[in-house]
Design a protein around this motif. Structure first.
Motif, PDB file in Angstrom:
ATOM      1  N   VAL A 138     -55.276  -6.322  -7.749  1.00  0.00           N
ATOM      2  CA  VAL A 138     -54.059  -5.684  -8.272  1.00  0.00           C
ATOM      3  C   VAL A 138     -53.576  -4.619  -7.294  1.00  0.00           C
ATOM      4  O   VAL A 138     -52.375  -4.512  -6.986  1.00  0.00           O
ATOM      5  CB  VAL A 138     -54.337  -5.069  -9.661  1.00  0.00           C
ATOM      6  N   PHE A 139     -54.521  -3.824  -6.790  1.00  0.00           N
ATOM      7  CA  PHE A 139     -54.208  -2.740  -5.851  1.00  0.00           C
ATOM      8  C   PHE A 139     -53.677  -3.272  -4.530  1.00  0.00           C
ATOM      9  O   PHE A 139     -52.611  -2.860  -4.044  1.00  0.00           O
ATOM     10  CB  PHE A 139     -55.480  -1.920  -5.625  1.00  0.00           C
ATOM     11  N   ILE A 140     -54.409  -4.214  -3.933  1.00  0.00           N
ATOM     12  CA  ILE A 140     -54.084  -4.622  -2.570  1.00  0.00           C
ATOM     13  C   ILE A 140     -52.855  -5.530  -2.519  1.00  0.00           C
ATOM     14  O   ILE A 140     -52.136  -5.550  -1.521  1.00  0.00           O
ATOM     15  CB  ILE A 140     -55.312  -5.273  -1.900  1.00  0.00           C
ATOM     16  N   CYS A 141     -52.586  -6.252  -3.598  1.00  0.00           N
ATOM     17  CA  CYS A 141     -51.346  -7.035  -3.638  1.00  0.00           C
ATOM     18  C   CYS A 141     -50.130  -6.114  -3.568  1.00  0.00           C
ATOM     19  O   CYS A 141     -49.136  -6.434  -2.910  1.00  0.00           O
ATOM     20  CB  CYS A 141     -51.285  -7.881  -4.915  1.00  0.00           C
ATOM     21  N   ALA A 142     -50.234  -4.975  -4.240  1.00  0.00           N
ATOM     22  CA  ALA A 142     -49.128  -4.017  -4.189  1.00  0.00           C
ATOM     23  C   ALA A 142     -49.061  -3.331  -2.832  1.00  0.00           C
ATOM     24  O   ALA A 142     -47.994  -3.256  -2.209  1.00  0.00           O
ATOM     25  CB  ALA A 142     -49.279  -2.996  -5.304  1.00  0.00           C
ATOM     26  N   MET A 163     -46.171  -4.971  -0.542  1.00  0.00           N
ATOM     27  CA  MET A 163     -44.987  -4.135  -0.422  1.00  0.00           C
ATOM     28  C   MET A 163     -44.793  -3.613   0.995  1.00  0.00           C
ATOM     29  O   MET A 163     -43.664  -3.528   1.491  1.00  0.00           O
ATOM     30  CB  MET A 163     -45.049  -2.982  -1.426  1.00  0.00           C
ATOM     31  N   MET A 164     -45.882  -3.236   1.681  1.00  0.00           N
ATOM     32  CA  MET A 164     -45.733  -2.773   3.057  1.00  0.00           C
ATOM     33  C   MET A 164     -45.229  -3.900   3.964  1.00  0.00           C
ATOM     34  O   MET A 164     -44.396  -3.672   4.848  1.00  0.00           O
ATOM     35  CB  MET A 164     -47.059  -2.226   3.572  1.00  0.00           C
ATOM     36  N   CYS A 165     -45.716  -5.118   3.732  1.00  0.00           N
ATOM     37  CA  CYS A 165     -45.282  -6.232   4.582  1.00  0.00           C
ATOM     38  C   CYS A 165     -43.844  -6.645   4.296  1.00  0.00           C
ATOM     39  O   CYS A 165     -43.090  -6.956   5.228  1.00  0.00           O
ATOM     40  CB  CYS A 165     -46.220  -7.424   4.392  1.00  0.00           C
ATOM     41  N   ILE A 166     -43.466  -6.669   3.040  1.00  0.00           N
ATOM     42  CA  ILE A 166     -42.128  -7.145   2.711  1.00  0.00           C
ATOM     43  C   ILE A 166     -41.057  -6.139   3.120  1.00  0.00           C
ATOM     44  O   ILE A 166     -39.920  -6.500   3.456  1.00  0.00           O
ATOM     45  CB  ILE A 166     -42.033  -7.493   1.209  1.00  0.00           C
ATOM     46  N   THR A 167     -41.415  -4.847   3.128  1.00  0.00           N
ATOM     47  CA  THR A 167     -40.453  -3.818   3.527  1.00  0.00           C
ATOM     48  C   THR A 167     -40.580  -3.428   4.991  1.00  0.00           C
ATOM     49  O   THR A 167     -39.694  -2.787   5.548  1.00  0.00           O
ATOM     50  CB  THR A 167     -40.645  -2.542   2.689  1.00  0.00           C
ATOM     51  N   ARG A 168     -41.728  -3.799   5.615  1.00  0.00           N
ATOM     52  CA  ARG A 168     -42.036  -3.353   6.992  1.00  0.00           C
ATOM     53  C   ARG A 168     -42.052  -1.837   7.080  1.00  0.00           C
ATOM     54  O   ARG A 168     -41.647  -1.231   8.074  1.00  0.00           O
ATOM     55  CB  ARG A 168     -41.040  -3.900   8.005  1.00  0.00           C
ATOM     56  N   SER A 184     -53.395   2.623   4.697  1.00  0.00           N
ATOM     57  CA  SER A 184     -53.000   1.585   5.645  1.00  0.00           C
ATOM     58  C   SER A 184     -53.320   0.232   5.026  1.00  0.00           C
ATOM     59  O   SER A 184     -54.061   0.138   4.046  1.00  0.00           O
ATOM     60  CB  SER A 184     -53.738   1.747   6.983  1.00  0.00           C
ATOM     61  N   SER A 185     -52.775  -0.808   5.610  1.00  0.00           N
ATOM     62  CA  SER A 185     -52.983  -2.161   5.113  1.00  0.00           C
ATOM     63  C   SER A 185     -53.318  -3.063   6.287  1.00  0.00           C
ATOM     64  O   SER A 185     -52.554  -3.135   7.258  1.00  0.00           O
ATOM     65  CB  SER A 185     -51.718  -2.664   4.400  1.00  0.00           C
ATOM     66  N   SER A 186     -54.453  -3.750   6.196  1.00  0.00           N
ATOM     67  CA  SER A 186     -54.823  -4.648   7.293  1.00  0.00           C
ATOM     68  C   SER A 186     -53.827  -5.795   7.425  1.00  0.00           C
ATOM     69  O   SER A 186     -53.575  -6.266   8.531  1.00  0.00           O
ATOM     70  CB  SER A 186     -56.237  -5.189   7.086  1.00  0.00           C
ATOM     71  N   MET A 187     -53.234  -6.233   6.308  1.00  0.00           N
ATOM     72  CA  MET A 187     -52.254  -7.313   6.413  1.00  0.00           C
ATOM     73  C   MET A 187     -50.984  -6.826   7.113  1.00  0.00           C
ATOM     74  O   MET A 187     -50.368  -7.558   7.888  1.00  0.00           O
ATOM     75  CB  MET A 187     -51.922  -7.895   5.032  1.00  0.00           C
ATOM     76  N   HIS A 188     -50.611  -5.576   6.861  1.00  0.00           N
ATOM     77  CA  HIS A 188     -49.451  -5.021   7.548  1.00  0.00           C
ATOM     78  C   HIS A 188     -49.725  -4.879   9.046  1.00  0.00           C
ATOM     79  O   HIS A 188     -48.852  -5.158   9.880  1.00  0.00           O
ATOM     80  CB  HIS A 188     -49.094  -3.658   6.937  1.00  0.00           C
TER      81      HIS A 188
END
Length: 319
Positions: free
Chosen positions: A189-193, A197-202, A256-260
């Motif tokens: 739930v946490f990491i999906c947000a 969100m970081m990836c979709i907004t950059r 930070s986000s590793s996917m971002h």
């Protein structure tokens, strides 16, 4: 104990480093400049939790050859590298090996179970704010730094207790969970947000939370994921969305986000085991997940292009 770290980036490198410093025989699987730096200068960890330390003369390989048999495997690769990683660790796995998966998202347990049998696999969630800041260098920023893990069926086995003792003996905070699926979905739930969100907004999370429209989307991502979990009978807390949102607000400038980071670096993405996993599970459970569907759809073309580029590069190296 003989411990193999499959994926020696921020997560595997940090926890594997703690185990090595504690005196265990650790084999780090790493490649390229990171592996070269580790061999030449050691693995240097700047840690707010453990204090700074260096693993001097770590044993590093890019391909286990069967000469090292692992009692424990920390499976820390990105979700898109799972199949390749399974092939790499197979020569080091024997009947008594415990494989603790610390991958993000949902689904790695099923893949590992098919490869090695359910008796070998422990499901886990790593809570750590860390990043690979350069070849052979990791920074761990403090805050929550622990591993929650357990058997998928909730039983307390000799294997799980032994792994817990090894991790705790190295000074790693652990929780041996009797409902590890709830722990995995709580993190999902946490990491999906965060990542979605970081990836979709950059944008960094602090910017996401500065905009009313994206605050709303962040809440909806979490609400959808939590609703899917509940529909599957997984006991995520009633206030999980609120707790995560408060954490985002309190720590947004540090997150930070590793996917971002993968998106910025041109790497494949773990969207398939994060937002994509919520979408698939939602369809199976009959729960609508429009925001997670949207994030998955928008990021999938990029992910496929990055995977194709990686395959072409691998083919060229083999040619």
């Amino acid at each position: 104990m003989n411990i193999l770290v499959m994926g020696s980036g921020a997560v595997g490198g940090y926890f594997g480093g703690r185990l090595a410093v504690a005196g265990h025989d650790v084999l780090f699987v790493a490649r390229g400049r990171h592996a070269e730096a580790m061999r030449n200068a050691g693995l240097k960890v700047t840690s707010a939790t453990a204090g700074d330390f260096t693993v001097t003369s770590p044993v590093v390989t890019d391909r286990p050859d069967g000469s090292f048999m692992a009692d424990l495997v920390l499976f820390c690769v990105k979700g898109y590298s799972s199949e390749e990683a399974i092939g790499l660790i197979r020569p080091a796995v024997y009947d008594g090996t415990a494989i603790l998966t610390l991958q993000n998202g949902i689904g790695s347990g099923e893949i590992l179970n098919r490869a090695f049998g359910a008796g070998a696999v422990l499901l886990g969630a790593a809570y750590i704010e860390a990043s690979l800041t350069g070849p052979g260098a990791i920074v761990e920023q403090g805050g929550a730094c622990r591993i929650v893990f357990g058997e998928e069926d909730g039983s307390t086995t000799t294997k799980a207790v032994a792994v817990d003792a090894v991790l705790r003996g190295a000074g790693i905070e652990t929780e041996l969970a009797d409902d590890v699926l709830a722990a995995l979905w709580t993190k999902l739930v946490f990491i999906c947000a965060l990542s979605g969100m970081m990836c979709i907004t950059r944008e960094p999370m602090v910017r996401v939370l500065a905009t009313p429209e994206t605050i709303d989307l962040t809440r909806r991502v979490m609400r959808e994921a939590a609703s899917v979990a509940r529909a599957k009978g997984i006991a995520v807390a009633d206030d999980v969305e609120h707790v995560h949102m408060e954490f985002f607000r309190d720590h947004a400038d540090l997150l930070s986000s590793s996917m971002h980071l993968d998106l910025e670096r041109g790497n494949p993405l773990e969207v398939g085991v994060l937002n994509g996993a919520v979408s698939r599970a939602g369809r199976e459970a009959g729960v609508p997940t429009p925001v997670n569907d949207f994030i998955t759809a928008c990021l999938t073309p990029y992910d496929r292009r990055a995977r194709e580029a990686r395959r072409r590069a691998a083919d060229q190296r083999r040619a």
